[in-house]
Design an enzyme around this catalytic site. Structure first.
Site, PDB file in Angstrom:
ATOM      1  CB  THR A 116     118.541  28.225  79.546  1.00 39.14           C
ATOM      2  OG1 THR A 116     118.713  27.948  80.781  1.00 39.14           O
ATOM      3  CG2 THR A 116     116.448  27.325  79.179  1.00 39.14           C
ATOM      4  CE1 TYR A 140     113.360  30.142  80.452  1.00 38.25           C
ATOM      5  CE2 TYR A 140     114.701  29.319  81.589  1.00 38.25           C
ATOM      6  CZ  TYR A 140     114.774  29.893  80.983  1.00 38.25           C
ATOM      7  OH  TYR A 140     115.850  30.536  80.605  1.00 38.25           O
TER       8      TYR A 140
END
Length: 325
Positions: A116, A140
């Site tokens: 990501t 995250y």
């Protein structure tokens, strides 16, 4: 080739499964359905398991001679990662370690990882290339960066080759209308806007109109899900051709503001789409745009659905189907 697709019942994973099957590959999907949908598999071979279960993984690898593993089985909600970090480190990091250890035991040495742009944190410069400092600002993003670092160590120690694909804003739906985005709860901008257009929610909220951008709303790089999975297919070919471990940014290289996405959705849907406004959210930078030059040069990847209108049209066709109701 024979591939294992972990998390193949989810949004991007299911599109990957369709792409690989269309190309004639053999594959197995491993999923625990914590967030995925059985209907998204469209007949693909399924083994229901959790990648935290080492014994189940050993049985799976003993039964199949996989050429590579695709890993899509991460939790992705930034806000939840802040309130429940243990959940994210357990699944995104610890369970991935269990999967990698099972691969080493089975002598499977090629790994495609869904990473990501969150590994970069607040951008120091835009567009963002792969050398940009890594400074994730939430659990995250940190969990993904930790896996990337772990993969570097596994390459040096065990010869496991990997490609980490750092997504910017995945969006859109299968152009054939068979698959699309259905998170529960939904947190991504485009499906939330289209739910407002279809009447499944009252309005869409804009968080902040005072950013240093042309219309005052945040700018993000939206990349079509079909383009994402095309990059994965090129990445596994790269590893099968003895490519070295590396990472690539996946984005269009152009940004669209929240207001531009809403305006485009209004044109595509013909709906008014009500808007409510709220203050800025902490941690939302004004601009997040990828520099995809490296993926273009090394993988030969080019976004085929770079138009925001195309992305919205495909997502709207999916939203109108309401397959989950």
């Amino acid at each position: 080739m024979n591939f294992l697709v972990v998390g193949g019942a989810g949004y991007i994973g299911s599109h990957m499964v369709k792409q690989l099957r269309r190309a004639g590959h053999e594959l197995v999907v491993a999923d625990n359905f914590s967030t995925g949908y059985r209907s998204a598999l469209m007949g693909a071979t399924l083994v229901e398991l959790d990648i935290a279960d080492a014994q189940a993984l050993d049985r799976l690898f003993a039964a199949h001679a996989f050429d590579a593993v695709f890993h899509f089985a991460s939790f992705i909600q930034v806000g939840e990662s802040v309130s429940e970090p243990a959940k994210y480190y357990q699944n995104n990091l610890a369970a991935t370690l269990t999967l990698l250890q099972a691969m080493i035991r089975a002598d499977v040495k090629r790994f495609i990882f869904s990473s990501t742009a969150a590994v970069y944190g607040d951008p120091v410069y835009v567009p963002i290339d792969e050398d940009h400092p890594k400074a994730a600002i939430n659990p995250y993003g940190r969990s993904k960066w930790m896996v990337e670092q772990m993969l570097e160590d596994f390459d040096r120690a065990y010869g496991l080759k990997s490609v980490c694909l750092r997504y910017f804003n995945a969006a859109g739906a299968d152009p054939d209308g068979e698959l699309g985005e259905r998170h529960e709860p939904e947190t991504h901008l485009l499906p939330l806007i289209l739910q407002a257009a279809s009447g499944r929610r009252e309005s869409i909220t804009i968080y902040g109109r005072d950013y240093d951008t042309p219309d005052g709303t945040c700018i993000r790089d939206y990349v079509h899900v079909s383009d994402l999975v095309a990059a994965h297919a090129l990445a596994v070919d790269y590893l099968l051709d003895d490519g070295e471990s590396t990472a690539f940014n996946l984005g269009n290289g152009q940004g669209f503001s929240v207001q531009q996405v809403i305006d485009t959705a209004r044109r595509v849907t013909g709906k008014e789409i009500r808007v409510s406004e709220a203050p800025r959210r902490a941690g939302d930078p004004p601009r997040l745009v990828a520099d995809p030059t490296r993926a273009q040069a090394i993988l030969g990847w080019r976004a085929q659905f770079a138009s925001l209108e195309q992305i919205v049209r495909h997502a709207w066709a999916w939203e109108q189907k309401h397959p989950w109701q």
